[in-house]
Design an enzyme around this catalytic site. Structure first.
Site, PDB file in Angstrom:
ATOM      1  N   LEU A  18      -2.803 -13.022   4.201  1.00 31.28           N
ATOM      2  CA  LEU A  18      -3.511 -13.110   5.488  1.00 31.28           C
ATOM      3  C   LEU A  18      -4.082 -11.721   5.825  1.00 31.28           C
ATOM      4  O   LEU A  18      -3.407 -10.707   5.645  1.00 31.28           O
ATOM      5  CB  LEU A  18      -2.527 -13.553   6.573  1.00 31.28           C
ATOM      6  CG  LEU A  18      -3.111 -13.886   7.936  1.00 31.28           C
ATOM      7  CD1 LEU A  18      -3.994 -15.132   7.859  1.00 31.28           C
ATOM      8  CD2 LEU A  18      -1.987 -14.114   8.953  1.00 31.28           C
ATOM      9  N   HIS A  23     -13.182 -21.166   0.351  1.00 28.91           N
ATOM     10  CA  HIS A  23     -12.041 -22.089   0.298  1.00 28.91           C
ATOM     11  C   HIS A  23     -12.432 -23.273  -0.582  1.00 28.91           C
ATOM     12  O   HIS A  23     -13.527 -23.815  -0.436  1.00 28.91           O
ATOM     13  CB  HIS A  23     -11.691 -22.562   1.715  1.00 28.91           C
ATOM     14  CG  HIS A  23     -10.456 -23.395   1.734  1.00 28.91           C
ATOM     15  ND1 HIS A  23      -9.197 -22.843   1.654  1.00 28.91           N
ATOM     16  CD2 HIS A  23     -10.277 -24.737   1.772  1.00 28.91           C
ATOM     17  CE1 HIS A  23      -8.296 -23.819   1.653  1.00 28.91           C
ATOM     18  NE2 HIS A  23      -8.925 -24.966   1.724  1.00 28.91           N
TER      19      HIS A  23
HETATM   20  C1  GRF Z   1     -10.778 -20.234  -5.988  1.00 25.68           C
HETATM   21  O1  GRF Z   1     -10.582 -21.604  -6.122  1.00 25.68           O
HETATM   22  C2  GRF Z   1     -11.017 -19.911  -4.521  1.00 25.68           C
HETATM   23  O2  GRF Z   1     -11.611 -20.948  -3.826  1.00 25.68           O
HETATM   24  C3  GRF Z   1      -9.665 -19.704  -3.979  1.00 25.68           C
HETATM   25  O3  GRF Z   1      -8.950 -19.104  -5.055  1.00 25.68           O
HETATM   26  C4  GRF Z   1      -9.538 -19.454  -6.295  1.00 25.68           C
HETATM   27  C5  GRF Z   1      -9.814 -18.179  -7.009  1.00 25.68           C
HETATM   28  O4  GRF Z   1     -10.191 -18.344  -8.330  1.00 25.68           O
HETATM   29  N1  GRF Z   1      -9.723 -19.000  -2.731  1.00 25.68           N
HETATM   30  P1  GRF Z   1     -10.594 -17.062  -9.165  1.00 25.68           P
HETATM   31  O5  GRF Z   1      -9.431 -16.072  -9.078  1.00 25.68           O
HETATM   32  O6  GRF Z   1     -11.842 -16.498  -8.581  1.00 25.68           O
HETATM   33  O7  GRF Z   1     -10.778 -17.541 -10.572  1.00 25.68           O
END
Ligand code: GRF
Length: 187
Positions: free
Chosen positions: A87, A104
């Site tokens: 956070l 997200h």
């Molecule tokens: C992604 O699915 C993003 O939406 C979420 O964490 C994941 C990160 O993937 N917040 P990466 O580390 O960029 O491969």
């Protein structure tokens, strides 16, 4: 010139897309990659692209001056969260109003909030038998996943899709849109 810091905790595939995308854009520079995880893939990608890295622990992050000093000295205009799991403390949100962006892996306001990250999200989407999922790019406020939305994109979920297949469709959308949306915000 706009300067961006990327915060990431994990595999770093989105961060890699940013590094590649902005390599060819003169008006935006990825100036710093920050992680809470010394093993995060993103640190390797940053080094390959010649970008400074910072690994921090919780005390460092929660201390109200340490990271701010680094961000100020790097003249960071925008913080991009790419799979960053902690956070964001209030002091940092106040120092960067409407200048911290997150992605997200679902269509907020559904499937957001504390504990809703990674496969937890896609398993919940599958359990609810959703026929559509997607991504939400949003500003960050003091609550998980509740900041103002900037952009959403959708993908179709087939009845036979596993949570892993949903994750892969959603990640593809992330890679397709996140850098471009941030580029638009900055320019
Ligand atoms: C992604 O699915 C993003 O939406 C979420 O964490 C994941 C990160 O993937 N917040 P990466 O580390 O960029 O491969």
């Amino acid at each position: 010139m706009k300067r961006v810091a990327i915060f990431a905790s994990g595999a770093g595939s989105n961060a890699l897309k940013f590094l590649e995308y902005f390599d060819t854009i003169d008006e935006v520079e990825i100036t710093l990659v920050v992680s809470n995880n010394p093993k995060a893939g993103v640190l390797h990608y940053a080094e390959v692209h010649g970008v400074s890295t910072l690994v921090m622990d919780r005390d460092y992050f929660c201390d109200t001056t340490s990271i701010l000093e680094v961000l100020k000295s790097e003249q960071v205009d925008l913080i991009v969260l790419a799979g960053f799991l902690w956070l964001i403390p209030a002091y940092l949100i106040q120092a960067y109003p409407a200048a911290i962006v997150n992605i997200h892996p679902a269509l907020l306001p559904s499937y957001g909030g504390k504990g809703m990250y990674g496969m937890n999200v896609h398993k919940a989407v599958k359990r609810a038998q959703e026929t559509v999922s997607g991504i939400t790019i949003h500003y960050v406020n003091e609550k998980y996943d509740e900041g103002k939305h900037i952009f959403q994109a959708k993908c179709i979920i087939d009845i036979s899709d596993t949570p892993e297949m949903i994750a892969s469709k959603v990640l593809q959308l992330e890679h397709e849109h996140y850098s471009q949306v941030v580029h638009r915000i900055l320019t």
